[in-house]
Design an enzyme around this catalytic site. Structure first.
Site, PDB file in Angstrom:
ATOM      1  N   TYR A 114     -34.431 -25.448 -21.016  1.00  0.00           N
ATOM      2  CA  TYR A 114     -33.433 -26.304 -20.362  1.00  0.00           C
ATOM      3  C   TYR A 114     -33.489 -27.751 -20.838  1.00  0.00           C
ATOM      4  O   TYR A 114     -33.351 -28.694 -20.061  1.00  0.00           O
ATOM      5  CB  TYR A 114     -33.519 -26.231 -18.834  1.00  0.00           C
ATOM      6  CG  TYR A 114     -34.880 -26.106 -18.206  1.00  0.00           C
ATOM      7  CD1 TYR A 114     -35.746 -27.180 -18.148  1.00  0.00           C
ATOM      8  CD2 TYR A 114     -35.282 -24.900 -17.650  1.00  0.00           C
ATOM      9  CE1 TYR A 114     -36.978 -27.056 -17.536  1.00  0.00           C
ATOM     10  CE2 TYR A 114     -36.516 -24.766 -17.035  1.00  0.00           C
ATOM     11  CZ  TYR A 114     -37.359 -25.848 -16.979  1.00  0.00           C
ATOM     12  OH  TYR A 114     -38.597 -25.731 -16.383  1.00  0.00           O
TER      13      TYR A 114
ATOM     14  N   CYS B  74     -41.000 -18.623 -35.457  1.00  0.00           N
ATOM     15  CA  CYS B  74     -39.879 -18.241 -36.309  1.00  0.00           C
ATOM     16  C   CYS B  74     -38.617 -18.215 -35.457  1.00  0.00           C
ATOM     17  O   CYS B  74     -38.093 -17.165 -35.094  1.00  0.00           O
ATOM     18  CB  CYS B  74     -40.150 -16.873 -36.943  1.00  0.00           C
ATOM     19  SG  CYS B  74     -38.957 -16.433 -38.213  1.00  0.00           S
TER      20      CYS B  74
END
Length: 430
Positions: free
Chosen positions: A333, A360
């Site tokens: 968030y 990744c």
């Protein structure tokens, strides 16, 4: 330094946390590393005791979802606060250190039969009932075991806290609690009052998290007082507890203010006096549930700098040996953090860089566009205010082991959570 208690600079420019050098911690424990400043935690608890428990005869329950392990349970137990848990795992952790179960509040919007059975078996102090399904399950468990238990009922007061939508909880459209805009909450009260095993002690509401305004708590108390008055008028039963939840904001970056607990509690208790008197009700015991406010600013995460990628005219990326596996909040968030180069506090020349993690994943960004001294491979980056919801939300994404947790206090350090190994990751594989 930076307004944080216990952060100082050594003569050579090295960051010290409660008088423990960061280079010493990195050499001893490695990176990434969660460091918790016990000095700060204890000072925050003292503030709560003085400005809520002693001043107003209130109850404070540490919201353990913010940061929980056996040592944190021991600290809360030793300091005499209650404990707010939201799962069987958190409850089991508390039980493992003989935390007094009568001082445990059990929350959650979908507690399982097994979790509620555990709570009844352990004899927790309060179960916060969130929905009708929990009433049904609890009645069956209590009848089978010939027991009773004290409960609070969670309601959604229809208040929209000014915070990120993922951490708002008090609005009407919420997965938490009984709605108050229809008859659901009052019908739930009727069900509980007619139950042989459920003892209704209080009403609970939670508005949201990371809140920096206090007038919203005044509105919350007003709504709860009116609801308690409705219960008295309709059922002839007067509730003696209200639980205002937590959500008290802390300092993460320059957009935030560092606020004492009295900024929130004084307004809450003034509102209790006003509105419970208005509706001719006895003054209730007031519960609060601070979590982030106790541990958030006590945490520092240490990383080592690795690859540096300078995309000319676009952005300079500095990679560290952690990332979204130990701090998901930025990706989840858009949380913002303050950071310093722990081994270069005495250097003033700075440049703007973006700190990224090793996962990744393109979204594995810890801090965007932060001004720091020129970073080089091997430097120690310290991200501040990482005590809440960092260790708790850590994961093994990319099969990366979770970091250890060290607690420091007045020049001493001790390991409270071991670093995971690759064998730990494989433990449950078949």
């Amino acid at each position: 330094m930076f307004g944080y208690r216990g952060l100082t600079m050594a003569e050579d420019g090295m960051l010290k946390i409660s008088d423990v050098r960061c280079d010493y911690l990195v050499k001893k424990y490695g990176t990434p590393l969660y460091v918790m400043n016990e000095e700060e935690i204890l000072e925050r608890i003292r503030d709560i005791k003085q400005n809520h428990i002693l001043k107003y005869n209130g109850v404070a329950a540490y919201a353990s979802k913010a940061f929980l392990n056996k040592e944190m349970c021991r600290i809360i137990k030793r300091e005499g606060l209650w404990l707010d848990v939201v799962s069987g795992g958190e409850l089991y952790t508390a039980k493992s250190v003989d935390f007094p179960m009568e001082n445990v509040i059990f929350h959650g919007n979908n507690k399982t039969y097994e979790e509620l059975s555990m709570a009844v078996e352990y004899g927790v102090g309060r179960i916060v009932i969130d929905n009708f399904n929990e009433i049904d399950i609890l009645e069956d468990i209590l009848k089978e075991n010939k027991k009773t238990i004290d409960v609070q009922i969670r309601v959604t007061p229809g208040i929209d806290g000014h915070t990120h939508e993922f951490i708002r909880t008090g609005q009407v459209d919420s997965k938490f609690g009984f709605p108050m805009h229809d008859e659901s909450a009052l019908y739930a009260v009727k069900r509980i009052l007619n139950s042989e095993g459920l003892n209704l002690r209080g009403v609970h509401a939670h508005i949201g998290s990371q809140l920096h305004q206090n007038n919203i708590y005044r509105l919350e108390v007003e709504i709860l007082a009116k609801f308690v008055g409705d219960i008295k008028n309709l059922f002839g039963y007067e509730i003696d507890e209200i639980n205002c939840g937590g959500g008290f904001g802390i300092f993460y970056n320059e957009e935030d203010k560092r606020l004492p607990i009295s900024f929130f509690t004084d307004v809450i208790h003034e509102a209790v006096d006003e509105f419970f008197n208005k509706y001719n009700l006895k003054k209730p015991t007031v519960f609060i549930e601070p979590g982030r406010w106790i541990v958030g600013e006590a945490g520092v995460t240490l990383y080592k700098v690795g690859a540096i990628k300078d995309i000319k005219g676009v952005r300079k990326y500095v990679s560290v040996d952690g990332g979204m596996t130990d701090n998901i909040r930025t990706a989840l968030y858009s949380a913002k953090y303050t950071a310093v180069v722990a081994n270069k506090l005495n250097i003033d020349d700075k440049e703007v860089v973006t700190i990224c993690g090793k996962c990744c994943e393109s979204g594995d960004i810890l801090i965007r566009d932060i001004s720091l001294p020129k970073l080089e491979k091997g430097d120690i980056l310290a991200v501040l205010s990482t005590g809440a919801y960092n260790y708790s939300m850590a994961s093994n994404y990319n099969r990366i082991p979770r970091p250890p947790v060290v607690i420091v206090n007045n020049g001493k350090d001790r390991l409270i959570v071991k670093r995971e190994t690759y064998d730990d990751i494989l433990r449950n594989d078949i």
